[in-house]
Motif scaffolding. Structure first.
Motif: not given
Lengths: 319, 336
Positions: B275-276, B292
């Motif tokens: 993810g980011s 995350r």
């Protein structure tokens, strides 16, 4: 650098030759010639008219005429006017300064005011001042210069009972009279450029002010004056220079109409009258002048680019 | 910390207006930098590192400090007069940036740009400033400074440009130099040279460094203390040896694990963090890292406070909460 200038001048010469040939031919394709226009309703016989045509050299085929004209032009003889009989060069040279003064003043005023308004708008982004500048810029961009001139003329006459003097006096004889006379045409010619330059200055100033190098200048603790006038403005000049070149075309075109409107004896008026009279040698000479002025300006602007931006100076662009 | 801090940032909140309403790029960030110390701020892109640094200098542009305080030598900078901030910038706190090519004005020689840093703060005659510029360029290791002083930025390499930026930063001998990812745009060998230069500068001038990076390797090489940021918050801080040696927060752990080493097996995917970083307009509720996080559990639905987990050390994670602390930190260490 010298080589670059020479090459550009060479291209310029080619452009002017093509323009000359084009205008030379086109003018002769326009219905009616100098002789028929001059002699209409005078009862002169067709034979006499033909004799006059032969006199002007208008009976020969166009290409022969062109060839002969080019030969003369190469020797510095641009022919004589069909009307006044005066040498075109002479006729022309006395009018060039008038148009150059008018056009130059319009461009300088337009550029200075345009840059000033653009900078103010960029610095006050989103404010009323910015909105005002943008609104007026769009308005002046959309209204042709002769309409601006008419509005100014009417407005000043109605509200201040003032109108410019009608008889043209050069700046050498009567400066105030001259200023009064050219004020409206200069303003009308300058506003379009001013509006375009204000918009361009505003957007490139905003771009520049948001850039990394301006952040660096601010991080140095530089004064606002340094940030805006030294770094941001200088980085916006190339865009403005480009616009100035385009503006010249508009201004030169504008002089043709405005000189006619305001009885200013410049080349604009000369070419206008010459086209109506089918005075071919004068039309061609004026066209060469306008084309030459344009070509020269573009070369000067290119050199200014290099002066402003070292990347162009050292790059391949000028080799 | 023996000496009083040079820079103290307390509960900093930075807000940016957007068409969809204001968003907080930085919320509740606190840290301090002592004289001569190097503090690294690490985190992925978008974690609020640069924004925090720009807020210190009052260079936020569209954003503004919505809360908290920034004190430099005890003087409050939030809400200070613009001219006061201007006088501090460059003279007492200087900053160098990530992209040296675009950070130098292309139309002026590097000598001009170095001399300008001096002349904007002190009445310096042009010639003196020019001479000092040559000296500074020599100090930052620009070859042939007498000639290079007349070069334009585009005539220099990236590393040389960054040296010029450092020379600009050092012009007025600031007490604090903020470095915003100064080596990210450079290749590895040049990066090592620039880091060496910064270390030397710090040794010679006693300049404190606030070093923003996303590179854990740089942190371990350069910094005394480290601040790990995630999504606009500090998630862990402490001494470099402790934080890198035994990360308390699952995010720090994941950052360290994503550094490839020669021993990293080539046939398995790199342990990147899936993810980011969430956008500030779309922040997850509870712990900002929980979507995350490999160690996510029930309590992560509420945002954890910073738990003190040692002297001068804290981590924002429920795993340190009373009762579970010892075992879970060990457990986190086991991950990856």
């Amino acid at each position: 650098m010298t080589l670059y200038v020479l090459r550009r001048l060479g291209y310029g010469a080619v452009v002017m030759l093509l323009v000359t040939v084009f205008v030379f031919v086109i003018m002769r394709l326009v219905p009616g010639d100098a002789v028929s226009l001059q002699l209409q309703d005078t009862g002169v016989s067709a034979a006499e008219a033909d004799a006059l045509r032969a006199d002007f050299g208008l009976d020969a085929p166009v290409w022969t005429q062109l060839w002969l004209w080019l030969g003369d032009a190469a020797r510095g003889d641009l022919g004589t006017s069909f009307y006044s009989g005066a040498p075109v060069t002479e006729l022309f040279l006395e009018r060039v300064p008038v148009t150059v003064q008018l056009g130059l003043l319009a461009m300088v005023i337009g550029a200075l005011l345009g840059v000033a308004f653009g900078v103010v708008a960029a610095l006050t982004r989103g404010s009323l001042v910015d909105g005002g500048v943008r609104l007026f810029a769009v308005a002046f961009l959309s209204v042709p210069n002769f309409v601006v001139a008419l509005l100014l003329l009417t407005g000043l006459a109605i509200w201040f009972a003032w109108s410019p003097p009608i008889v043209y006096t050069g700046p050498g004889e009567d400066v105030t009279g001259w200023l009064q006379q050219i004020a409206i045409p200069v303003l009308a010619l300058g506003t379009g450029g001013m509006a375009a330059i204000a918009r361009m200055t505003r957007s490139s100033m905003l771009e520049s002010l948001g850039s990394d190098y301006i952040r660096t200048v601010r991080a140095k603790g530089a004064r606002q004056r340094t940030v805006v006038l030294k770094h941001a403005l200088r980085n916006s000049t190339t865009a403005v220079l480009t616009l100035l070149g385009l503006e010249l075309a508009t201004v030169l075109g504008g002089t043709v109409i405005l000189e006619q409107m305001f009885a200013i004896p410049g080349t604009g008026q000369l070419i206008y009258q010459a086209v109506l009279d089918r005075d071919y040698p004068v039309v061609v000479a004026c066209t060469i002048f306008y084309a030459g002025l344009f070509v020269l300006t573009i070369i000067v602007l290119d050199l200014l680019y290099a002066l402003v931006d070292p990347r162009i100076r050292t790059g391949k662009a000028l080799s | 910390m023996p000496s009083p801090p040079l820079l103290e940032v307390d509960d900093l909140q930075v807000r940016f207006p957007t068409p969809a309403g204001p968003i907080d790029a930085v919320s509740g960030v606190s840290f301090s930098v002592s004289p001569g110390e190097t503090v690294a701020v690490v985190g992925e892109s978008g974690s609020g590192k640069s924004v925090s640094a720009l807020a210190v200098l009052g260079l936020l542009g569209a954003g503004r400090v919505a809360g908290g305080s920034v004190r430099f030598r005890g003087e409050e900078l939030v809400g200070a007069a613009p001219d006061r901030l201007r006088r501090l910038r460059g003279a007492d706190i200087a900053m160098i940036f990530q992209n040296p090519m675009s950070s130098l004005d292309p139309l002026f020689t590097v000598g001009d740009q170095v001399a300008e840093a001096l002349r904007e703060h002190r009445r310096t005659p042009r010639r003196t400033a020019k001479a000092r510029a040559v000296e500074l360029l020599r100090e930052v290791g620009l070859p042939d400074p007498e000639r290079r002083v007349r070069s334009y930025p585009h005539e220099l390499s990236g590393g040389q440009q960054q040296r010029v930026m450092i020379a600009i930063g050092l012009a007025c001998e600031p007490a604090l130099l903020i470095c915003d990812e100064p080596t990210t745009a450079l290749d590895v060998t040049v990066e090592a040279q620039i880091l060496d230069l910064l270390r030397r500068v710090q040794r010679d001038h006693g300049t404190a460094l606030l070093f923003i990076t996303h590179d854990m390797g740089v942190v371990s090489e350069l910094a005394d203390r480290v601040l790990v940021m995630y999504a606009g918050r500090v998630v862990e801080h402490g001494s470099v040896a402790e934080v890198l040696g035994a990360p308390g927060n699952p995010y720090t752990r994941a950052l360290i694990d994503s550094i490839p080493t020669p021993a990293t097996p080539r046939d398995v995917p790199m342990p990147a963090i899936a993810g980011s970083v969430p956008h500030a307009s779309d922040m997850p509720s509870g712990c900002r890292f929980h979507p995350r996080c490999p160690r996510v559990h029930d309590r992560c639905a509420t945002e954890p406070p910073l738990h003190d987990i040692g002297p001068g050390r804290a981590s924002r994670c429920w795993l340190h909460a009373a009762g579970t602390a010892g075992s879970t930190v060990a457990g986190v260490r086991g991950v990856g």
